[in-house]
Design an enzyme around this catalytic site. Structure first.
Site, mmCIF file in Angstrom:
data_model
loop_
_atom_site.group_PDB
_atom_site.id
_atom_site.type_symbol
_atom_site.label_atom_id
_atom_site.label_comp_id
_atom_site.label_asym_id
_atom_site.label_seq_id
_atom_site.Cartn_x
_atom_site.Cartn_y
_atom_site.Cartn_z
ATOM 1 N N GLN A 1 0.835 -1.207 0.000
ATOM 2 C CA GLN A 1 0.000 0.000 0.000
ATOM 3 C C GLN A 1 0.869 1.256 0.000
ATOM 4 O OE1 GLN A 1 -2.377 1.806 3.241
ATOM 5 N NE2 GLN A 1 -4.150 1.259 2.008
ATOM 6 N N CYS B 1 -6.682 7.025 4.813
ATOM 7 C CA CYS B 1 -6.032 7.376 6.079
ATOM 8 C C CYS B 1 -6.525 8.742 6.563
ATOM 9 C CB CYS B 1 -4.514 7.399 5.913
ATOM 10 S SG CYS B 1 -3.667 7.914 7.429
ATOM 11 N N HIS C 1 -13.799 1.296 3.689
ATOM 12 C CA HIS C 1 -13.957 1.410 5.139
ATOM 13 C C HIS C 1 -15.225 2.228 5.343
ATOM 14 C CE1 HIS C 1 -12.633 1.684 9.373
ATOM 15 N NE2 HIS C 1 -13.362 2.778 9.332
ATOM 16 N N GLY D 1 -14.006 -2.603 8.449
ATOM 17 C CA GLY D 1 -14.458 -1.807 9.590
ATOM 18 C C GLY D 1 -15.147 -2.641 10.647
ATOM 19 N N ASP D 2 -14.532 -2.680 11.849
ATOM 20 C CA ASP D 2 -15.157 -3.295 13.038
ATOM 21 C C ASP D 2 -15.485 -4.774 12.900
ATOM 22 O OD1 ASP D 2 -14.951 -1.105 14.575
ATOM 23 O OD2 ASP D 2 -17.094 -0.707 14.800
ATOM 24 N N ALA E 1 -8.425 -5.447 10.558
ATOM 25 C CA ALA E 1 -7.225 -4.847 11.163
ATOM 26 C C ALA E 1 -7.144 -5.270 12.629
ATOM 27 C CB ALA E 1 -7.271 -3.323 11.017
ATOM 28 N N ARG E 2 -7.810 -4.513 13.514
ATOM 29 C CA ARG E 2 -7.668 -4.772 14.960
ATOM 30 C C ARG E 2 -8.116 -6.168 15.376
ATOM 31 N NH1 ARG E 2 -9.247 0.936 15.716
ATOM 32 N NH2 ARG E 2 -11.377 0.182 15.639
#
EC number: 1.3.1.90
Length: 315
Positions: free
Chosen positions: A85, A114, A184, A215-216, A238-239
């Site tokens: 990226q 971002c 996102h 997302g989430d 991601a998280r």
């Protein structure tokens, strides 16, 4: 940069677009600052992750400096399919970066999502969603200049308050030859508000190329639900993967084997202590007590961490 170009070329025979045409929902590890580096990508690939992204790299620095290339990007022959990226705001700079990376990766992704202040101030990231002609120009340039039909050019975006503008951006990118778009489902201003999965669904219905939802998404069940809600062709996490790198393999929380795998991989790759430790803090968040966290989170050397894991968990 490391990697045997000949072997890399063979890996590219199964490119990212083959995944999207497989009929399965593509499971993707998101670009994460400091975290989605080679060692972590190696770990999640062991646990059913189909496609990995590097952290965002500023294309201008990457093109200008060999030092930046060596510190920002490492790979090996098992690290495929891989998307690099880039943050960029000029078509030719993005092309130059893509040309350098092409022998070592399977595609590039333009960061248009971002929301950090520094990125927007520099003209990178989420501010590009307001410049559809520039995004179109950058995508078209790379597609025209990279002479490898397997090499993908994708874009990751956030959404506008007025969704018509987002659909217009996506359609312009599609017309320019973008391979897929990751959405996102939040606007630039939104941080922890609920994700607009309905918006991702509308974007998906407006496109004939693959769309990835982001997302989430914290569990495999969440991933399945979001796929059903949006019709997305891929799910990017991601998280959720930081907390549980084995998430895509269906584990509810990080299994001890995965912690053991991380220790082995991180030591083998010479992962800096802070990164090694932070990943373990994320992975063990759900399986350690408050008291254990107090002790574990302040350990300050690899040997102390290894002793702790051995004594408390037999890892």
């Amino acid at each position: 940069m490391t990697g045997d170009t000949r072997e890399t070329k063979e890996c590219q025979l199964k490119g990212p677009m083959d995944l999207f045409h497989s009929g399965q929902v593509v499971k993707i590890c998101a670009p994460m600052v400091r975290y989605s580096k080679l060692a972590f990508r190696t770990l999640v690939r062991k646990y059913s992750c189909d496609l990995c992204y590097t952290p965002m790299i500023v294309a201008a620095d990457f093109v200008r400096s060999a030092k930046a290339r060596d510190s920002e990007f490492t790979t090996n022959k098992g690290d495929h399919p891989l998307i690099v990226q880039f943050a960029a705001k000029e078509a030719q700079v993005l092309c130059d970066a893509a040309r350098i990376i092409c022998p070592f990766a399977d595609g590039i992704d333009l960061n248009c999502g971002c929301p950090q202040r520094w990125a927007i101030a520099e003209g990178y990231g989420a501010c590009l969603i307001n410049k559809p002609e520039l995004v179109k120009d950058m995508v078209r340039h790379v597609q025209n200049q990279i002479n490898n039909p397997k090499f993908s050019v994708s874009v990751k975006i956030r959404i506008h308050e007025d969704l018509k503008r987002t659909v217009d951006l996506c359609q312009k990118a599609e017309a320019a030859g973008v391979s897929w778009i990751t959405v996102h489902g939040r606007s630039i201003e939104e941080r922890h508000q609920p994700v607009h999965y309905d918006a991702i669904k509308i974007i998906k219905q407006s496109m004939s190329i693959p769309v990835v939802a982001n997302g989430d998404i914290k569990t495999l069940k969440d991933a399945e639900n979001v796929h059903h809600l949006t019709g997305a062709d891929g799910i990017m996490v991601a998280r959720g993967l930081l907390a549980n790198p084995a998430m895509f393999a269906g584990y509810e929380e990080t299994p001890f084997q995965c912690i053991q795998d991380w220790v082995d991989i991180a030591l083998e790759h010479g992962t800096p202590f802070t990164c090694f430790h932070h990943h373990l803090m994320y992975m063990m968040e759900r399986i350690t007590s408050k008291q254990e966290k107090k002790v574990f989170n302040v350990l300050s050397s690899t040997s102390a961490v290894l002793d702790y894991l051995r004594d408390h968990y037999g890892v």
